[in-house]
Design a protein around this motif. Sequence first.
Motif, PDB file in Angstrom:
ATOM      1  N   ALA A 277      12.914 -69.962 -51.135  1.00 41.29           N
ATOM      2  CA  ALA A 277      12.917 -68.520 -50.932  1.00 41.29           C
ATOM      3  C   ALA A 277      11.829 -68.058 -49.981  1.00 41.29           C
ATOM      4  O   ALA A 277      12.007 -67.085 -49.253  1.00 41.29           O
ATOM      5  CB  ALA A 277      12.752 -67.808 -52.275  1.00 41.29           C
ATOM      6  N   ALA A 278      10.672 -68.736 -49.990  1.00 42.33           N
ATOM      7  CA  ALA A 278       9.549 -68.330 -49.139  1.00 42.33           C
ATOM      8  C   ALA A 278       8.529 -69.446 -49.109  1.00 42.33           C
ATOM      9  O   ALA A 278       8.379 -70.195 -50.095  1.00 42.33           O
ATOM     10  CB  ALA A 278       8.899 -67.051 -49.659  1.00 42.33           C
ATOM     11  N   PRO A 279       7.796 -69.586 -48.016  1.00 44.13           N
ATOM     12  CA  PRO A 279       6.690 -70.550 -47.984  1.00 44.13           C
ATOM     13  C   PRO A 279       5.482 -69.979 -48.706  1.00 44.13           C
ATOM     14  O   PRO A 279       5.436 -68.780 -49.009  1.00 44.13           O
ATOM     15  CB  PRO A 279       6.413 -70.682 -46.482  1.00 44.13           C
ATOM     16  CG  PRO A 279       6.740 -69.309 -45.947  1.00 44.13           C
ATOM     17  CD  PRO A 279       7.923 -68.828 -46.756  1.00 44.13           C
ATOM     18  N   LEU A 280       4.503 -70.813 -48.997  1.00 48.80           N
ATOM     19  CA  LEU A 280       3.215 -70.301 -49.435  1.00 48.80           C
ATOM     20  C   LEU A 280       2.489 -69.722 -48.224  1.00 48.80           C
ATOM     21  O   LEU A 280       2.736 -70.132 -47.088  1.00 48.80           O
ATOM     22  CB  LEU A 280       2.368 -71.413 -50.054  1.00 48.80           C
ATOM     23  CG  LEU A 280       2.911 -72.098 -51.310  1.00 48.80           C
ATOM     24  CD1 LEU A 280       1.899 -73.121 -51.827  1.00 48.80           C
ATOM     25  CD2 LEU A 280       3.271 -71.097 -52.384  1.00 48.80           C
ATOM     26  N   PRO A 281       1.586 -68.770 -48.427  1.00 50.25           N
ATOM     27  CA  PRO A 281       0.802 -68.276 -47.290  1.00 50.25           C
ATOM     28  C   PRO A 281      -0.068 -69.387 -46.711  1.00 50.25           C
ATOM     29  O   PRO A 281      -0.433 -70.333 -47.407  1.00 50.25           O
ATOM     30  CB  PRO A 281      -0.080 -67.177 -47.919  1.00 50.25           C
ATOM     31  CG  PRO A 281       0.550 -66.856 -49.228  1.00 50.25           C
ATOM     32  CD  PRO A 281       1.236 -68.099 -49.688  1.00 50.25           C
ATOM     33  N   ASP A 282      -0.401 -69.272 -45.445  1.00 50.38           N
ATOM     34  CA  ASP A 282      -1.270 -70.251 -44.799  1.00 50.38           C
ATOM     35  C   ASP A 282      -2.586 -70.371 -45.568  1.00 50.38           C
ATOM     36  O   ASP A 282      -3.216 -69.365 -45.901  1.00 50.38           O
ATOM     37  CB  ASP A 282      -1.575 -69.844 -43.351  1.00 50.38           C
ATOM     38  CG  ASP A 282      -0.374 -69.997 -42.437  1.00 50.38           C
ATOM     39  OD1 ASP A 282       0.591 -70.682 -42.833  1.00 50.38           O
ATOM     40  OD2 ASP A 282      -0.394 -69.405 -41.336  1.00 50.38           O
ATOM     41  N   GLY A 283      -2.992 -71.606 -45.843  1.00 51.94           N
ATOM     42  CA  GLY A 283      -4.249 -71.843 -46.525  1.00 51.94           C
ATOM     43  C   GLY A 283      -4.165 -71.795 -48.040  1.00 51.94           C
ATOM     44  O   GLY A 283      -5.141 -72.105 -48.724  1.00 51.94           O
ATOM     45  N   PHE A 284      -3.013 -71.410 -48.596  1.00 50.54           N
ATOM     46  CA  PHE A 284      -2.840 -71.379 -50.048  1.00 50.54           C
ATOM     47  C   PHE A 284      -2.270 -72.714 -50.530  1.00 50.54           C
ATOM     48  O   PHE A 284      -1.486 -73.347 -49.825  1.00 50.54           O
ATOM     49  CB  PHE A 284      -1.905 -70.245 -50.452  1.00 50.54           C
ATOM     50  CG  PHE A 284      -2.560 -68.897 -50.513  1.00 50.54           C
ATOM     51  CD1 PHE A 284      -2.740 -68.255 -51.731  1.00 50.54           C
ATOM     52  CD2 PHE A 284      -3.006 -68.257 -49.363  1.00 50.54           C
ATOM     53  CE1 PHE A 284      -3.338 -67.005 -51.802  1.00 50.54           C
ATOM     54  CE2 PHE A 284      -3.608 -67.013 -49.421  1.00 50.54           C
ATOM     55  CZ  PHE A 284      -3.780 -66.384 -50.646  1.00 50.54           C
TER      56      PHE A 284
END
Length: 317
Positions: A277-284
Amino acid sequence: MKLPFFLLTMTCALARGGEWVNISDAVTSGLKPGYAGPTAGVAVDRKDGGVYMVVNDLGLWRSADHGAAFAQCSGKDVGGRGETGWALQADPAGKRLACFMVYGNCAMTVDGGVTWSKWTTSHFDFGSVDWTDTGRRLLALRHESGGVLTTSGDAGATWTDLQKGFSGCGVIDKSTFLATKEKEAGIFRSTDAGATWTQVHAEAPWAAVPVVYGGAVWWATGHGILVSRDKGATWQLAGMPVEASYGPLFDTTEHFTVAGKGGFFETRDGGRTWEKAAPLPDGFVVHRTGPFYTWDPAADIFYASAMTKPAMRFSRR
């Protein structure tokens, strides 16, 4: 209505569909958050879509417009930071929220953040509430305590410490508890408010706290979701394997999302099939200490926060 010790509202840009956007900088850039950085906690009220955000050492902030504007809502009743992604426990039915904080005050609201009931103890890694029973039974793991569980039957007015050696916990009703242990594999169950425990499943879930929803208990293992429909006495895998370390985050018992190392994953058939559904945010990342991941099913918006990082928003619309 109790007034907060200070109130500030700031506006930030909303995310365009399909990308993560910072929703906290407009607030935190004008403040001095504490040791762990700008934010450390995010939760959603499923009844009205209200977004709660922890600003480190400066309390809980609430947005009524999906993160476009925030106002401080907790006064001094909530402080410190959320050490883990299970420190903020929102009632799936809406309105109620319990804050299990470290290095600051802990409290609960039953009216969407208008008023707060401050607890008489604090410094928790995470906790659980019997939302579907009394709404007053709390079970929590004390921070840096050797795994001490503690419980309250009166919404935080008084507390009783239980044994050491625990690593996860959940509450089904006022007397039925679930837990995992630091040195013993499996899920453990108590039907006498934590006085005695019995192992009921051989595998220990990865998530620190299970989710009680739709008459069942759901617990993320890291590679799937365990479900119990008899108050934790027996367990089975809910559908097919999936990278699931946080959640489930429910729309319905058939439609829900989870979060794992590869991002957010969604099922519309109770876990029989999954799609990203969605990637994790960058750096998370996925880690027992730090990240918060949640979903507003009505608006189809994902949120994320973690110590040392801003709060983020991802809209698919």
